[in-house]
Design an enzyme around this catalytic site. Structure first.
Site, PDB file in Angstrom:
ATOM      1  N   TYR A  36      44.415  18.844  30.912  1.00  0.00           N
ATOM      2  CA  TYR A  36      45.626  18.138  30.357  1.00  0.00           C
ATOM      3  C   TYR A  36      46.673  18.083  31.353  1.00  0.00           C
ATOM      4  CZ  TYR A  36      43.385  17.527  26.057  1.00  0.00           C
ATOM      5  OH  TYR A  36      42.356  17.603  24.864  1.00  0.00           O
TER       6      TYR A  36
ATOM      7  N   MET B 119      42.339  23.616  23.284  1.00  0.00           N
ATOM      8  CA  MET B 119      42.170  24.107  21.985  1.00  0.00           C
ATOM      9  C   MET B 119      40.782  25.149  21.869  1.00  0.00           C
ATOM     10  SD  MET B 119      41.502  22.266  18.433  1.00  0.00           S
ATOM     11  CE  MET B 119      43.267  21.160  18.530  1.00  0.00           C
TER      12      MET B 119
ATOM     13  N   ARG C  69      65.751  44.801   7.280  1.00  0.00           N
ATOM     14  CA  ARG C  69      64.499  44.113   6.810  1.00  0.00           C
ATOM     15  C   ARG C  69      64.096  44.644   5.240  1.00  0.00           C
ATOM     16  NH1 ARG C  69      58.987  44.285  10.346  1.00  0.00           N
ATOM     17  NH2 ARG C  69      58.897  46.127   9.300  1.00  0.00           N
TER      18      ARG C  69
ATOM     19  N   LYS D 208      46.982  46.508   8.541  1.00  0.00           N
ATOM     20  CA  LYS D 208      47.337  45.108   8.104  1.00  0.00           C
ATOM     21  C   LYS D 208      46.950  44.260   9.185  1.00  0.00           C
ATOM     22  CE  LYS D 208      51.828  45.953  10.430  1.00  0.00           C
ATOM     23  NZ  LYS D 208      53.272  46.005  10.373  1.00  0.00           N
TER      24      LYS D 208
END
Ligand SMILES: *Cc1c(COP(=O)(O)O)cnc(C)c1O
Length: 400
Positions: free
Chosen positions: A290, A338, A155, A54
């Protein structure tokens, strides 16, 4: 050759270096490592192995992992989403490979497609048994269902009370035809914990699983393949292996948790490399990235690595990570951005530790592994691997 998309996979040994011309970073996957890992895991017991592919094979590439699993002699492939199952079925048809495919998350409306493609489906609900049997009858097939019992994870799966109804519905569908109970299964919640609580919880889930199997038997049904364990259960709880273990993270070379020991020789199969896109001398007192979370107390060489959180480098690792350049372990500085991050290439008094174009081992190789990145980002290697590589060129490791 142009930059490879995620689905355009090269053949082993093909030279893809030209892709680096436009993409100064790449993911390198070693299918032979996955094959060897699966063989080592499979050899732990008589139980069959399912390769869980998966989430694009935990970021390694679904088709590549499917082939690596088949090369290891594995004949069961597991995916979460029905859409993934259909893609695996297409791959199997295209490559002429005989495999069994199991999906456990799907839109019931897609059952005709799934059953029509010969995919095994997990069922937790009575109505899904009926849909599956109807779909099978319509396309002249047999629906192979795996009855899922909720043994404590809360679940997927039917609770013990609902499981009796599920089994009754399955018995009816089998009698009418077009339906076969191919498996009975469940999933463990705490198999990766070494402590007494985890062990007790796992033992309790195993008892509930045995009770469910007795319910199936009492209804006059065969259970097909009984499977309960994923990597942690398969490694740490031999009694939980039953007929098949669903190997996920372990086949990719990582332990499900630090509490779980792995067989010798099992190794990671994915590396991430980037080329330094810029190296420069920056003055003392300047802030870095940043928010200026890092500031230079002396003039230093800084390098720019062209990968960021958009590519799966976790921003939470900002200021904690290190990577490897030319055999040197160097610090990552300030906020991860990013598309890029800054590394420390040493004091301006000396030569920089790397030059533009030099290869940076960002994950694997001489660099940190996914478990270390996970620790910095307060997560688990699963999340690092599945998130890694959006927009990054990919290639296969050359066979040794
Ligand atoms: C993801 C998953 C697995 C594989 O889990 P690992 O811990 O990676 O081995 C097995 N079974 C189910 C139901 C899963 O969702």
């Amino acid at each position: 050759m142009s930059v490879l998309s995620v689905t355009e996979w090269p053949t082993p040994g093909r030279d893809l270096d030209s892709a680096m011309a436009s993409m100064p970073a790449r993911i390198i996957v070693d299918p032979a490592a996955i094959t060897a890992n699966l063989m080592a895991l499979d050899a732990l017991s008589e139980a069959e192995s399912m390769s869980v592919i998966k989430a694009n094979g935990y970021g390694h590439g679904r088709d590549v992992v499917a082939q690596a699993a088949v090369d290891a002699g594995v004949r069961w492939l597991g995916v979460a989403q029905g859409s993934e199952a259909l893609q695996v079925a297409e791959w199997a048809a295209r490559s002429g490979t005989e495999v069994r495919i199991l999906t456990w998350i799907y839109d019931p409306d897609s059952l005709p497609l799934l059953i029509g493609a010969g995919i095994d489906v997990s069922v937790s609900e009575v109505s899904h048994v009926l849909y599956a049997a109807t779909a099978a009858a319509e396309c002249g097939r047999v629906a192979r269902i795996h009855l899922k019992i909720d043994t404590g994870m809360s679940r997927g799966g039917a609770t013990a009370a609902d499981f009796r109804l599920l089994v009754a519905a399955a018995a009816q569908a089998v009698e009418v035809g077009h339906c076969e109970v191919a498996g009975v299964w469940s999933h463990l919640a705490r198999a990766d914990e070494a402590g007494v609580e985890g062990r007790e919880a796992t033992a309790a889930q195993q008892r509930e699983f045995d009770e469910a199997l007795a319910v199936v038997k009492a209804a006059g049904l065969g259970a097909g393949i009984r499977h309960l364990a994923a990597s942690a259960g398969g490694l740490a709880h031999p009694g939980a292996r039953y007929d098949m273990v669903r190997w996920g993270i372990a086949q990719y070379g990582y332990a499900p948790s630090p509490d779980v020991a792995m067989p010798a020789g099992v190794r990671p199969a994915l590396r991430v490399e980037a080329r330094l896109t810029l190296v420069k001398r920056v003055d003392a007192g300047r802030g870095i990235s940043y928010g200026a979370l890092a500031r230079l107390d002396e003039a230093r060489w800084l390098g720019i690595v062209p990968l960021g959180y958009a590519n799966g480098i976790p921003r939470l690792a900002s200021g904690k990570a290190w990577v490897s350049v030319n055999g040197h372990r160097v610090r990552q500085l300030g906020r991860i951005c990013m598309d890029q991050f800054v590394i420390d290439l040493g004091s301006a008094d000396r030569e920089p530790l790397g030059s533009v174009g030099d290869i940076v081992d960002v994950l694997g190789g001489a660099g940190p592994d996914a478990a270390e990145w996970a620790e910095w980002a307060q997560t688990i290697p699963y999340e690092i691997l599945t998130g890694m590589g959006v927009g990054v060129a990919r290639r296969l490791a050359a066979p040794v």
